[in-house]
Design a protein around this motif. Structure first.
Motif, PDB file in Angstrom:
ATOM      1  N   GLU A  56      32.230  36.902  42.601  1.00 27.58           N
ATOM      2  CA  GLU A  56      32.718  37.452  41.330  1.00 27.58           C
ATOM      3  C   GLU A  56      33.692  38.593  41.598  1.00 27.58           C
ATOM      4  O   GLU A  56      33.407  39.502  42.375  1.00 27.58           O
ATOM      5  CB  GLU A  56      31.520  37.942  40.512  1.00 27.58           C
ATOM      6  CG  GLU A  56      31.805  38.175  39.072  1.00 27.58           C
ATOM      7  CD  GLU A  56      31.994  36.912  38.259  1.00 27.58           C
ATOM      8  OE1 GLU A  56      32.821  36.953  37.342  1.00 27.58           O
ATOM      9  OE2 GLU A  56      31.319  35.889  38.513  1.00 27.58           O
ATOM     10  N   ARG A  57      34.862  38.552  40.942  1.00 26.48           N
ATOM     11  CA  ARG A  57      35.885  39.580  41.099  1.00 26.48           C
ATOM     12  C   ARG A  57      36.613  39.801  39.774  1.00 26.48           C
ATOM     13  O   ARG A  57      37.636  39.185  39.511  1.00 26.48           O
ATOM     14  CB  ARG A  57      36.922  39.194  42.151  1.00 26.48           C
ATOM     15  CG  ARG A  57      36.385  39.057  43.541  1.00 26.48           C
ATOM     16  CD  ARG A  57      36.235  40.431  44.200  1.00 26.48           C
ATOM     17  NE  ARG A  57      35.939  40.281  45.593  1.00 26.48           N
ATOM     18  CZ  ARG A  57      34.757  40.519  46.147  1.00 26.48           C
ATOM     19  NH1 ARG A  57      33.758  40.924  45.404  1.00 26.48           N
ATOM     20  NH2 ARG A  57      34.575  40.365  47.427  1.00 26.48           N
ATOM     21  N   ASP A  59      38.284  39.469  36.570  1.00 29.15           N
ATOM     22  CA  ASP A  59      38.646  38.427  35.609  1.00 29.15           C
ATOM     23  C   ASP A  59      38.458  37.020  36.142  1.00 29.15           C
ATOM     24  O   ASP A  59      38.877  36.045  35.532  1.00 29.15           O
ATOM     25  CB  ASP A  59      40.098  38.604  35.154  1.00 29.15           C
ATOM     26  CG  ASP A  59      41.102  38.409  36.274  1.00 29.15           C
ATOM     27  OD1 ASP A  59      40.699  38.381  37.464  1.00 29.15           O
ATOM     28  OD2 ASP A  59      42.309  38.283  35.978  1.00 29.15           O
ATOM     29  N   GLY A  60      37.830  36.887  37.297  1.00 29.02           N
ATOM     30  CA  GLY A  60      37.615  35.572  37.904  1.00 29.02           C
ATOM     31  C   GLY A  60      36.773  35.688  39.160  1.00 29.02           C
ATOM     32  O   GLY A  60      35.904  36.556  39.253  1.00 29.02           O
ATOM     33  N   VAL A  61      37.052  34.818  40.108  1.00 30.35           N
ATOM     34  CA  VAL A  61      36.321  34.805  41.373  1.00 30.35           C
ATOM     35  C   VAL A  61      37.285  34.693  42.540  1.00 30.35           C
ATOM     36  O   VAL A  61      38.426  34.269  42.380  1.00 30.35           O
ATOM     37  CB  VAL A  61      35.315  33.624  41.452  1.00 30.35           C
ATOM     38  CG1 VAL A  61      34.227  33.738  40.411  1.00 30.35           C
ATOM     39  CG2 VAL A  61      36.029  32.295  41.355  1.00 30.35           C
ATOM     40  N   THR A  62      36.798  35.077  43.696  1.00 27.51           N
ATOM     41  CA  THR A  62      37.491  34.771  44.937  1.00 27.51           C
ATOM     42  C   THR A  62      36.783  33.563  45.526  1.00 27.51           C
ATOM     43  O   THR A  62      35.556  33.563  45.646  1.00 27.51           O
ATOM     44  CB  THR A  62      37.452  35.949  45.920  1.00 27.51           C
ATOM     45  OG1 THR A  62      38.159  37.044  45.338  1.00 27.51           O
ATOM     46  CG2 THR A  62      38.092  35.585  47.249  1.00 27.51           C
ATOM     47  N   SER A 124      41.460  31.788  51.182  1.00 26.86           N
ATOM     48  CA  SER A 124      40.880  32.740  50.247  1.00 26.86           C
ATOM     49  C   SER A 124      41.821  32.793  49.057  1.00 26.86           C
ATOM     50  O   SER A 124      43.006  33.090  49.222  1.00 26.86           O
ATOM     51  CB  SER A 124      40.765  34.125  50.903  1.00 26.86           C
ATOM     52  OG  SER A 124      40.348  35.078  49.945  1.00 26.86           O
ATOM     53  N   VAL A 125      41.322  32.484  47.878  1.00 28.81           N
ATOM     54  CA  VAL A 125      42.172  32.441  46.690  1.00 28.81           C
ATOM     55  C   VAL A 125      41.423  33.003  45.490  1.00 28.81           C
ATOM     56  O   VAL A 125      40.218  32.793  45.355  1.00 28.81           O
ATOM     57  CB  VAL A 125      42.656  30.998  46.422  1.00 28.81           C
ATOM     58  CG1 VAL A 125      41.519  30.063  46.150  1.00 28.81           C
ATOM     59  CG2 VAL A 125      43.660  30.950  45.296  1.00 28.81           C
ATOM     60  N   HIS A 126      42.144  33.737  44.641  1.00 29.20           N
ATOM     61  CA  HIS A 126      41.558  34.267  43.406  1.00 29.20           C
ATOM     62  C   HIS A 126      41.805  33.250  42.298  1.00 29.20           C
ATOM     63  O   HIS A 126      42.928  32.791  42.110  1.00 29.20           O
ATOM     64  CB  HIS A 126      42.195  35.610  43.043  1.00 29.20           C
ATOM     65  CG  HIS A 126      41.601  36.218  41.815  1.00 29.20           C
ATOM     66  ND1 HIS A 126      40.376  36.846  41.821  1.00 29.20           N
ATOM     67  CD2 HIS A 126      42.032  36.268  40.541  1.00 29.20           C
ATOM     68  CE1 HIS A 126      40.100  37.278  40.607  1.00 29.20           C
ATOM     69  NE2 HIS A 126      41.083  36.934  39.800  1.00 29.20           N
ATOM     70  N   ARG A 128      41.395  32.902  38.297  1.00 24.96           N
ATOM     71  CA  ARG A 128      41.104  33.556  37.012  1.00 24.96           C
ATOM     72  C   ARG A 128      40.350  32.610  36.088  1.00 24.96           C
ATOM     73  O   ARG A 128      40.623  31.418  36.059  1.00 24.96           O
ATOM     74  CB  ARG A 128      42.398  33.983  36.337  1.00 24.96           C
ATOM     75  CG  ARG A 128      43.020  35.180  36.951  1.00 24.96           C
ATOM     76  CD  ARG A 128      44.148  35.723  36.067  1.00 24.96           C
ATOM     77  NE  ARG A 128      44.592  36.983  36.585  1.00 24.96           N
ATOM     78  CZ  ARG A 128      45.709  37.145  37.263  1.00 24.96           C
ATOM     79  NH1 ARG A 128      46.506  36.118  37.467  1.00 24.96           N
ATOM     80  NH2 ARG A 128      46.040  38.324  37.724  1.00 24.96           N
ATOM     81  N   HIS A 131      33.948  31.878  36.952  1.00 20.58           N
ATOM     82  CA  HIS A 131      32.950  32.885  37.297  1.00 20.58           C
ATOM     83  C   HIS A 131      31.836  32.231  38.091  1.00 20.58           C
ATOM     84  O   HIS A 131      31.837  31.015  38.305  1.00 20.58           O
ATOM     85  CB  HIS A 131      32.423  33.564  36.022  1.00 20.58           C
ATOM     86  CG  HIS A 131      33.481  34.390  35.364  1.00 20.58           C
ATOM     87  ND1 HIS A 131      33.808  35.652  35.791  1.00 20.58           N
ATOM     88  CD2 HIS A 131      34.317  34.115  34.338  1.00 20.58           C
ATOM     89  CE1 HIS A 131      34.789  36.126  35.057  1.00 20.58           C
ATOM     90  NE2 HIS A 131      35.127  35.216  34.160  1.00 20.58           N
TER      91      HIS A 131
END
Length: 176
Positions: A56-57, A59-62, A124-126, A128, A131
């Motif tokens: 969890e990061r 507004d979204g996730v990694t 590794s990508v974010h 948005r 969750h």
């Protein structure tokens, strides 16, 4: 009891100098796993191994992907509706899945993954809108690795282009 809680909050604010300022609430879901989610990849008619971790990061996730024993090529990483990797060709995972507000096709939610000449692919990508838990959460879903640029529809009793599958569970802390 309520007065004690309000008094304690006022004392903390006075000591920290936050009087008159709003304290932002955490954007992570309350029931989010402390260390995120992890799916250990189960090979489907291949020798692939690895895992996909979601943390969890804001507004979204990694999304962290680590896979080995891959031919030097490109791959698709796709979330699916069902947490069921029991079929030998990945057919039981159901259709590709993305959160309701995703602005992209579920097959393209996570960018393309590339394996190097040593057969290793890491990314590794974010993402948005995705969750760990809740209606937009990866919990209760699976992840499938596809060979090639496209995630194709699966047919029963055919190998398809699905080469690994994993179901998400609460992750343990990183170990060195």
């Amino acid at each position: 009891m309520m007065r004690m809680a309000a008094g304690a909050a006022a004392l903390v604010c006075a000591l920290c100098g936050c009087a008159g300022k709003s304290i932002p609430a955490s954007s992570a879901p309350i029931d989010a796993p402390k260390y995120g989610l992890e799916a250990r990849l189960k090979p489907l008619h291949t020798a692939i191994s690895g895992k996909v971790r979601i943390i969890e990061r804001g507004d979204g996730v990694t999304v962290l992907v680590s896979a080995t024993n891959l031919p030097n090529d490109h791959y698709r990483v796709v979330l699916h509706e069902s947490p069921n990797c029991n079929s030998p060709n990945g057919f039981a995972v159901g259709l590709p899945w993305a959160p309701a507000g995703a602005a992209t096709d579920p097959r393209e939610l996570i960018p393309m993954l590339y394996a190097n000449q040593d057969g290793v692919a890491e990314a590794s990508v974010h993402v948005r809108g995705l969750h760990t838990t809740g209606p937009d959460g990866a919990a209760g879903h699976s992840v499938v690795i596809y060979t090639g640029a496209r995630a194709t529809d699966a047919l029963p009793d055919v190998s398809n282009n699905r080469i690994a599958c994993g179901t998400f569970e609460a992750a343990a802390p990183f170990e060195l």
